[in-house]
Write a protein that holds these residues in place. Structure first.
Motif, PDB file in Angstrom:
ATOM      1  N   TRP A  75       6.418  50.391 -39.538  1.00  7.64           N
ATOM      2  CA  TRP A  75       5.926  49.093 -39.111  1.00  7.64           C
ATOM      3  C   TRP A  75       4.959  49.235 -37.947  1.00  7.64           C
ATOM      4  O   TRP A  75       5.111  50.102 -37.092  1.00  7.64           O
ATOM      5  N   PRO A  81       4.786  39.919 -38.386  1.00  9.06           N
ATOM      6  CA  PRO A  81       5.799  39.674 -39.434  1.00  9.06           C
ATOM      7  C   PRO A  81       7.138  39.219 -38.871  1.00  9.06           C
ATOM      8  O   PRO A  81       7.840  38.422 -39.505  1.00  9.06           O
ATOM      9  N   TYR A 119       5.205  41.914 -49.985  1.00  6.78           N
ATOM     10  CA  TYR A 119       5.698  43.166 -49.402  1.00  6.78           C
ATOM     11  C   TYR A 119       5.468  44.340 -50.351  1.00  6.78           C
ATOM     12  O   TYR A 119       4.887  45.368 -49.968  1.00  6.78           O
ATOM     13  N   GLN A 400       0.445  35.323 -46.310  1.00  6.50           N
ATOM     14  CA  GLN A 400       1.468  36.363 -46.284  1.00  6.50           C
ATOM     15  C   GLN A 400       0.884  37.727 -46.642  1.00  6.50           C
ATOM     16  O   GLN A 400       1.294  38.755 -46.076  1.00  6.50           O
ATOM     17  N   ILE A 404       1.334  40.965 -44.133  1.00  9.90           N
ATOM     18  CA  ILE A 404       1.899  42.250 -44.559  1.00  9.90           C
ATOM     19  C   ILE A 404       0.839  43.351 -44.528  1.00  9.90           C
ATOM     20  O   ILE A 404       1.135  44.515 -44.229  1.00  9.90           O
TER      21      ILE A 404
END
Length: 432
Positions: A75, A81, A119, A400, A404
């Protein structure tokens, strides 16, 4: 030891993955449309279609791993997020005080499902970048082509079945592309996303004349929707690229296109022919300003901190004031969050967006420009329609994807197990 896999072998799987990613993104976007007047059929399409493409995105992710990729992602830009998940968590808790928990749960589930899809979809793109150097699969191309197919269906439909693909407004005086299948303003935003994506195919000279044809059709589709906000968004995208581009020919092409479309678009779409009543309508944002004022003055004081529940703007199904129209949603994504999750929810999404924009600014040039270009029509739409935090719509899907897409980076090392996997599957990539 396995023989080294050469580029010819890679081309086969890359072609397959490119097709699969295009199809599942196309289907995912299409699942937001109302393809049938029968509510049961529409819901069946949405549920089966959305869950199907979620499963498909996971299968492509697994296919890339089995072929010889390693998920060594970690990450980064974690607050973007993380705060989005906090926003969803607050929405989940709000089921307890929502006066229509069933509706709140449905909206929350669709938003969460889309996030899971994004995702795995984005992880596929990262695996391609890391283990298939020189591949031509790009997010902007997948988005542009998916949108092109959908707008093509509507443009063809407006000539073949105008009763289905046109929506009459202003007492039948005006026909706007969209019909009952999709709100014209939302369809206009979709065309804007397609334009934002395909412009980058011009930068890399990818099928130049075919790309120009697709852009022209998207402009035509946008014009037919009569969406003022979407038109403004596209004009801002063009201005953005004119300022950013160092390619003289590209700048000239964009300036020429803007000079051709701006006068007609402003007069025919924004001012709707210059009628004084229409100009007054523009100034009041088609009645939205009085509606927002009534919401803030009359409804917000009832539930100022935590709102009325996820995607709820009142205790009843609709909010109506003496001097405004009756509405179930606010036509402004920030106002929507304020009403359904209160000032606490609004604070969360404001900081989430700030961290998102800050993260994008640190990305490599092409990626940064692409993400900013995609955000322009999304943000414009968010001030006048469902937007990126509103009721389930493909604006949420696109936002989104952005979140991501800035949330991963490769780890600097591989574990022993991962090295063994590469040695067995892709020895050409393993560096001693």
């Amino acid at each position: 030891m396995n023989e080294k896999i050469n580029l010819v072998d890679h081309s086969k799987i890359l072609k397959k993955v490119d097709s699969y990613l295009f199809i599942i993104l196309l289907v995912m976007i299409a699942c937001f449309f109302t393809w049938s007047e029968n509510v049961v059929i529409t819901r069946l399409i949405k549920v089966v279609g959305r869950m199907g493409v979620l499963a498909a995105s996971f299968m492509i992710y697994k296919m890339l791993l089995n072929y010889g990729s390693v998920d060594s992602l970690k990450w980064k830009n974690i607050f973007s997020p993380l705060l989005y998940i906090v926003y969803l968590a607050l929405g989940f808790v709000s089921f307890m005080w929502s006066t229509n928990a069933g509706y709140s749960i449905l909206q929350w589930f669709m938003t969460a499902q889309t996030l899971v899809f994004c995702y795995f979809f984005v992880k596929c793109l990262y695996l391609l970048d890391e283990y298939f150097h020189g591949h031509s699969i790009r997010l902007y191309n997948l988005l542009g082509n998916s949108v092109f197919v959908l707008i093509l269906i509507f443009v063809a439909g407006m000539w073949i079945m105008p009763d289905v693909f046109f929506r009459l407004t202003h007492g039948g005086e005006e026909a706007r592309l969209g019909g009952y299948l999709m709100n014209p303003n939302e369809l206009g935003m979709l065309a804007g996303i397609g334009i934002a994506g395909l412009i980058f195919d011009l930068y890399r000279k990818h099928h130049k004349w075919w790309t120009i044809f697709k852009l022209l059709l998207l402009f035509y589709g946008l014009y037919a929707t009569g969406s003022r906000s979407s038109l403004i968004g596209v004009l801002l995208i063009i201005v953005f690229h004119i300022k950013q581009s160092t390619n003289v020919k590209m700048k000239a092409l964009l300036v020429m296109g803007m000079l051709l479309i701006t006068p007609v678009a402003i007069f025919k779409v924004i001012l709707k022919g210059g009628d004084s009543e229409r100009i007054e309508e523009v100034m009041s944002m088609t009645g939205r300003l009085p509606f927002w004022k009534a919401l803030i003055n009359e409804d917000l004081p009832r539930e100022p901190l935590l709102g009325f529940g996820f995607m709820r703007i009142d205790y009843k199904e609709y909010f109506q004031s003496t001097h405004t129209y009756r509405g179930k949603m606010t036509h402004n994504t920030f106002m929507q969050v304020l009403m359904n999750l209160g000032f606490i929810g609004l604070t969360i999404i404001v900081f989430q967006m700030l961290f998102t924009f800050k993260a994008i600014a640190k990305e490599p040039k092409e990626k940064k420009l692409m993400l900013y270009s995609l955000l322009i029509p999304m943000m414009i739409n968010s001030f006048t329609e469902f937007g990126i935090f509103g009721e389930s719509n493909y604006g949420i899907l696109f936002y989104q994807l952005v979140i991501i897409y800035i949330a991963f980076e490769q780890k600097p090392f591989l574990t022993r197990r991962q090295k063994i996997h590469l040695k067995n599957k892709r020895p050409d990539l393993l560096v001693d």
